[in-house]
Design a protein around this motif. Structure first.
Motif, PDB file in Angstrom:
ATOM      1  N   GLU A  29       0.984  -1.148  -0.452  1.00 51.82           N
ATOM      2  CA  GLU A  29       0.252   0.058   0.136  1.00 51.82           C
ATOM      3  C   GLU A  29       0.955   1.107  -0.328  1.00 51.82           C
ATOM      4  OE1 GLU A  29      -2.841  -0.321   3.267  1.00 51.82           O
ATOM      5  OE2 GLU A  29      -3.300  -2.032   2.712  1.00 51.82           O
ATOM      6  N   ALA A  30       1.092   2.506  -0.865  1.00 53.36           N
ATOM      7  CA  ALA A  30       1.599   4.019  -0.911  1.00 53.36           C
ATOM      8  C   ALA A  30       1.512   3.847   0.428  1.00 53.36           C
ATOM      9  CB  ALA A  30       0.013   4.378  -1.637  1.00 53.36           C
ATOM     10  N   GLY A  31       2.099   4.454   0.403  1.00 58.42           N
ATOM     11  CA  GLY A  31       2.228   5.774   1.954  1.00 58.42           C
ATOM     12  C   GLY A  31       2.912   4.964   3.176  1.00 58.42           C
ATOM     13  N   ARG A  32       3.075   3.367   3.499  1.00 57.48           N
ATOM     14  CA  ARG A  32       3.689   3.038   4.533  1.00 57.48           C
ATOM     15  C   ARG A  32       5.067   1.799   4.677  1.00 57.48           C
ATOM     16  NH1 ARG A  32      -0.845  -1.649   5.807  1.00 57.48           N
ATOM     17  NH2 ARG A  32       0.080  -0.907   7.851  1.00 57.48           N
ATOM     18  N   VAL A  33       5.462   1.733   5.567  1.00 61.01           N
ATOM     19  CA  VAL A  33       7.108   1.168   5.474  1.00 61.01           C
ATOM     20  C   VAL A  33       6.578  -0.202   6.028  1.00 61.01           C
ATOM     21  CG1 VAL A  33       8.766   1.620   6.753  1.00 61.01           C
ATOM     22  CG2 VAL A  33       8.019   3.223   6.514  1.00 61.01           C
ATOM     23  N   GLY A 197       5.296   9.935   3.704  1.00 58.18           N
ATOM     24  CA  GLY A 197       4.875  10.592   2.343  1.00 58.18           C
ATOM     25  C   GLY A 197       5.310   9.075   1.916  1.00 58.18           C
ATOM     26  N   ARG A 198       6.251   8.435   2.043  1.00 57.84           N
ATOM     27  CA  ARG A 198       6.957   7.825   0.651  1.00 57.84           C
ATOM     28  C   ARG A 198       6.345   6.050   1.147  1.00 57.84           C
ATOM     29  NH1 ARG A 198      11.185  11.173   1.138  1.00 57.84           N
ATOM     30  NH2 ARG A 198      11.826  12.129  -1.011  1.00 57.84           N
ATOM     31  N   THR A 199       6.595   5.068   0.272  1.00 57.96           N
ATOM     32  CA  THR A 199       6.632   4.066   0.391  1.00 57.96           C
ATOM     33  C   THR A 199       7.452   3.421   0.437  1.00 57.96           C
ATOM     34  OG1 THR A 199       4.174   3.390  -1.119  1.00 57.96           O
ATOM     35  CG2 THR A 199       5.075   1.920  -0.446  1.00 57.96           C
TER      36      THR A 199
END
Length: 251
Positions: A29-33, A197-199
């Protein structure tokens, strides 16, 4: 697909008789670590190489924000917003920190603003470099030859080079490898700032760090996904304990 940064569907990699990655399917998913963990030889670095385009000819498909990138080369995937760091630092050791960052910034900005617009180009370039020096805490070493920095600072510089094109997706392969114990805290804070703000897909053998930074963890063993979940669930997972103890994992 707007909420999915990377979609893997039955990705497989074979080296002769060795199945390095076997039918790996997952939606990041976008924006998750995401933390990628598993014993040596589990296929973690191979997976990052496939996603970044450094290992062509794999089976299955990969979508990046809905676009099929399965057959794209590494530089083409970079244009889709994928940034990649490596286990071994890739910097210009004979150049200063500033010169390293300037090269990466010039490559990035040349696509956005023609260099012949010299005043605007130079101002924007300088602003970008100054911001990266501050983010990486390298401002005091801006004129230092990169090869003379401590390994932790070299890692910070490499991350800065990776971040300058402003990737939406960040693939980090053991960013703390070789970093001294006294530098781990600063390096962890830098990764957290870079992740905002990043994946992020993170491979790291320091379990305390990966459990702290990751929102979700994927466990690989023998090229297969054997478990996934939030950090605490993974800590308590019997399958994960079996993987790290070298016991056979049930299919």
């Amino acid at each position: 697909m707007s909420g999915i940064a990377l979609q893997c569907d039955k990705v497989s990699v074979t080296f002769g008789a060795l199945r390095a990655i076997e039918d790996f399917s997952y939606a990041f998913e976008a924006g998750r670590v995401y933390g990628l963990i598993g014993p040596n030889g589990a296929g973690k670095t191979t997976l990052l190489n496939v996603l970044a385009g450094h290992l062509p000819g794999h089976g299955g498909s990969i979508l990046c924000h809905g676009a099929d990138i399965s057959r794209l080369r590494a530089y083409e995937r970079a244009r889709h917003g994928i940034g990649r760091s490596f286990q071994i630092t890739k910097i210009f050791p004979e150049m200063t920190v500033l010169e390293n960052l300037r090269i990466a910034a010039q490559i990035s900005h040349s696509r956005l603003l023609p260099f012949w617009l010299a005043p605007r180009y130079d101002r924007r370039l300088a602003s970008t470099i100054d911001a990266m020096l501050e983010l990486t805490d390298l401002a005091p070493w801006r004129d230092t030859v990169a090869g003379t920095l401590s390994y932790g600072l070299q890692r910070a510089l490499e991350l800065g080079l990776t971040l300058l094109p402003d990737p939406r997706i960040l693939l980090l392969d053991e960013p703390l490898a070789g970093v001294g114990h006294h530098e781990i805290g600063a390096a962890t804070r830098l990764i957290r700032h870079a992740a905002a703000g990043r994946t992020v897909l993170l491979i790291e053998h320091n379990m305390d760090v990966i459990m702290t930074l990751s929102e979700h963890i994927v466990v690989l063993s023998n090229g297969r996904k054997v478990a996934e979940g939030p950090p605490q669930a993974i800590r308590d997972d019997a399958t994960v304990r079996a993987v790290y103890l070298g016991e056979e994992v049930a299919a």
